[in-house]
Design a protein around this motif. Structure first.
Motif, PDB file in Angstrom:
ATOM      1  N   TYR A  89      21.604 -60.140  66.054  1.00 42.32           N
ATOM      2  CA  TYR A  89      20.401 -60.488  66.795  1.00 42.32           C
ATOM      3  C   TYR A  89      19.642 -59.261  66.311  1.00 42.32           C
ATOM      4  CZ  TYR A  89      22.774 -63.986  69.389  1.00 42.32           C
ATOM      5  OH  TYR A  89      23.403 -65.225  69.975  1.00 42.32           O
ATOM      6  N   THR A  90      18.383 -59.474  66.316  1.00 41.70           N
ATOM      7  CA  THR A  90      17.534 -58.546  65.620  1.00 41.70           C
ATOM      8  C   THR A  90      16.827 -57.665  66.974  1.00 41.70           C
ATOM      9  OG1 THR A  90      15.160 -59.659  65.611  1.00 41.70           O
ATOM     10  CG2 THR A  90      16.931 -59.698  63.886  1.00 41.70           C
ATOM     11  N   THR A  91      16.196 -56.404  66.761  1.00 41.99           N
ATOM     12  CA  THR A  91      15.284 -55.872  67.807  1.00 41.99           C
ATOM     13  C   THR A  91      13.903 -56.408  67.641  1.00 41.99           C
ATOM     14  OG1 THR A  91      15.099 -54.228  66.243  1.00 41.99           O
ATOM     15  CG2 THR A  91      16.895 -53.896  67.714  1.00 41.99           C
ATOM     16  N   ASP A  92      13.689 -57.137  66.768  1.00 42.72           N
ATOM     17  CA  ASP A  92      12.332 -57.774  66.723  1.00 42.72           C
ATOM     18  C   ASP A  92      12.243 -58.909  67.484  1.00 42.72           C
ATOM     19  OD1 ASP A  92       9.824 -59.050  65.887  1.00 42.72           O
ATOM     20  OD2 ASP A  92      10.265 -58.831  63.663  1.00 42.72           O
ATOM     21  N   SER A  93      11.363 -59.081  68.577  1.00 40.19           N
ATOM     22  CA  SER A  93      11.076 -60.024  69.484  1.00 40.19           C
ATOM     23  C   SER A  93      10.563 -61.305  68.799  1.00 40.19           C
ATOM     24  CB  SER A  93      10.365 -59.600  70.643  1.00 40.19           C
ATOM     25  OG  SER A  93       9.038 -59.358  70.071  1.00 40.19           O
ATOM     26  N   GLU A  94      10.226 -61.436  67.751  1.00 40.94           N
ATOM     27  CA  GLU A  94       9.795 -62.305  66.950  1.00 40.94           C
ATOM     28  C   GLU A  94      10.695 -63.215  65.801  1.00 40.94           C
ATOM     29  OE1 GLU A  94       6.418 -63.753  67.125  1.00 40.94           O
ATOM     30  OE2 GLU A  94       6.371 -62.123  68.812  1.00 40.94           O
ATOM     31  N   LYS A  95      11.772 -62.400  65.712  1.00 37.12           N
ATOM     32  CA  LYS A  95      12.953 -62.762  64.781  1.00 37.12           C
ATOM     33  C   LYS A  95      14.204 -62.875  65.733  1.00 37.12           C
ATOM     34  CE  LYS A  95      14.474 -64.216  60.912  1.00 37.12           C
ATOM     35  NZ  LYS A  95      14.326 -65.668  60.513  1.00 37.12           N
ATOM     36  N   ARG A  96      14.653 -63.896  66.310  1.00 40.08           N
ATOM     37  CA  ARG A  96      16.020 -63.805  67.083  1.00 40.08           C
ATOM     38  C   ARG A  96      16.937 -63.167  66.294  1.00 40.08           C
ATOM     39  NH1 ARG A  96      18.258 -65.684  71.606  1.00 40.08           N
ATOM     40  NH2 ARG A  96      20.172 -66.495  71.510  1.00 40.08           N
ATOM     41  N   TRP A  97      17.431 -63.860  65.129  1.00 44.57           N
ATOM     42  CA  TRP A  97      18.836 -63.352  64.626  1.00 44.57           C
ATOM     43  C   TRP A  97      18.467 -63.561  62.939  1.00 44.57           C
ATOM     44  CZ3 TRP A  97      22.124 -66.004  61.202  1.00 44.57           C
ATOM     45  CH2 TRP A  97      21.983 -67.308  61.208  1.00 44.57           C
ATOM     46  N   GLU A  98      19.312 -62.900  62.337  1.00 43.52           N
ATOM     47  CA  GLU A  98      19.381 -62.654  60.826  1.00 43.52           C
ATOM     48  C   GLU A  98      20.649 -62.251  60.058  1.00 43.52           C
ATOM     49  OE1 GLU A  98      15.251 -62.047  58.498  1.00 43.52           O
ATOM     50  OE2 GLU A  98      16.475 -60.069  58.730  1.00 43.52           O
ATOM     51  N   PHE A  99      20.829 -62.885  58.937  1.00 43.79           N
ATOM     52  CA  PHE A  99      22.123 -62.410  58.129  1.00 43.79           C
ATOM     53  C   PHE A  99      21.994 -61.021  57.919  1.00 43.79           C
ATOM     54  CE2 PHE A  99      22.194 -67.131  57.032  1.00 43.79           C
ATOM     55  CZ  PHE A  99      23.685 -67.065  57.948  1.00 43.79           C
ATOM     56  N   CYS A 100      23.064 -60.211  57.733  1.00 39.94           N
ATOM     57  CA  CYS A 100      22.892 -58.795  57.422  1.00 39.94           C
ATOM     58  C   CYS A 100      23.028 -58.524  56.183  1.00 39.94           C
ATOM     59  CB  CYS A 100      24.184 -58.028  58.152  1.00 39.94           C
ATOM     60  SG  CYS A 100      23.927 -57.947  59.910  1.00 39.94           S
ATOM     61  N   GLU A 101      22.497 -57.326  55.500  1.00 37.87           N
ATOM     62  CA  GLU A 101      22.248 -56.971  54.170  1.00 37.87           C
ATOM     63  C   GLU A 101      23.777 -56.276  53.753  1.00 37.87           C
ATOM     64  OE1 GLU A 101      20.903 -56.362  50.545  1.00 37.87           O
ATOM     65  OE2 GLU A 101      19.989 -57.180  52.180  1.00 37.87           O
ATOM     66  N   ILE A 102      24.694 -57.217  53.563  1.00 43.72           N
ATOM     67  CA  ILE A 102      26.152 -56.492  53.434  1.00 43.72           C
ATOM     68  C   ILE A 102      26.669 -57.501  51.980  1.00 43.72           C
ATOM     69  CG2 ILE A 102      28.539 -56.546  54.245  1.00 43.72           C
ATOM     70  CD1 ILE A 102      27.335 -56.633  56.988  1.00 43.72           C
ATOM     71  N   PRO A 103      27.185 -56.957  50.913  1.00 43.21           N
ATOM     72  CA  PRO A 103      27.384 -57.680  49.907  1.00 43.21           C
ATOM     73  C   PRO A 103      28.925 -58.300  50.157  1.00 43.21           C
ATOM     74  CG  PRO A 103      27.864 -55.283  49.711  1.00 43.21           C
ATOM     75  CD  PRO A 103      27.213 -55.460  50.731  1.00 43.21           C
ATOM     76  N   SER A 104      29.010 -59.421  49.644  1.00 42.02           N
ATOM     77  CA  SER A 104      30.513 -60.131  49.609  1.00 42.02           C
ATOM     78  C   SER A 104      31.219 -59.432  48.796  1.00 42.02           C
ATOM     79  CB  SER A 104      30.258 -61.558  49.485  1.00 42.02           C
ATOM     80  OG  SER A 104      29.848 -61.777  48.143  1.00 42.02           O
ATOM     81  N   CYS A 105      32.367 -59.309  49.036  1.00 35.93           N
ATOM     82  CA  CYS A 105      33.405 -58.553  48.021  1.00 35.93           C
ATOM     83  C   CYS A 105      33.759 -59.388  46.699  1.00 35.93           C
ATOM     84  CB  CYS A 105      34.893 -58.138  48.696  1.00 35.93           C
ATOM     85  SG  CYS A 105      34.588 -57.076  50.175  1.00 35.93           S
TER      86      CYS A 105
END
Length: 146
Positions: A130-146
């Motif tokens: 979940y994001t700390t931005d009240s306009e954007k509920r959730w988002e995928f994270c900036e993590i590369p797949s292995c």
């Protein structure tokens, strides 16, 4: 180098139950002819080689998790990334603001929902938060797949 490759091929053949030719050219001093490698390979050597391979695979998986990339859908990801793909800071899992949610430690006890770290408690495509931005509920994270 050729002797090393032959030894590895011979060990692989024995480990797979294939047998095979375990002779290599002898290049030691003035000795000529062939050396039978199967005479120096014991069952214990094969067990050690198999265990070393398993340990290496396990270490690679652990290194991937610690290094900050995720395997599969990232259900077991326990890295320290707390930022979404658009650069938003993640909301703490134990907070209900700015977004109320049911993804808590009590509801998902084995998901590593600590602090504001990216996780995948509910089998999404990859780790998210979940994001700390009240306009954007959730988002995928900036993590590369292995």
């Amino acid at each position: 180098m050729k002797t090393t490759l032959a030894l590895l091929g011979c060990m692989f053949g024995f480990a797979m139950g294939l047998g095979g030719d375990c002779r290599v050219p002898s290049v030691c001093g003035s000795q000529q002819g062939w050396t039978d490698l199967s005479a120096i390979i014991t069952e214990k050597d094969l067990q050690i080689a198999v265990l070393e391979e398993k340990v290496t695979k396990f270490q690679n998986k652990m290194d991937a998790l610690i290094a900050g990339c995720y395997l599969g859908k990232g259900e077991k990801y326990r890295g320290l990334i707390a930022m979404t793909i658009s650069g938003k800071l993640c909301q703490r899992w134990d907070r209900q603001t700015p977004h109320q949610h049911s993804r808590t430690k009590d509801n998902y006890p084995h998901s590593g929902l600590d602090a504001n770290l990216c996780r995948n408690p509910d089998n999404e495509a990859r780790p998210w938060c979940y994001t700390t931005d009240s306009e954007k509920r959730w988002e995928f994270c900036e993590i590369p797949s292995c």
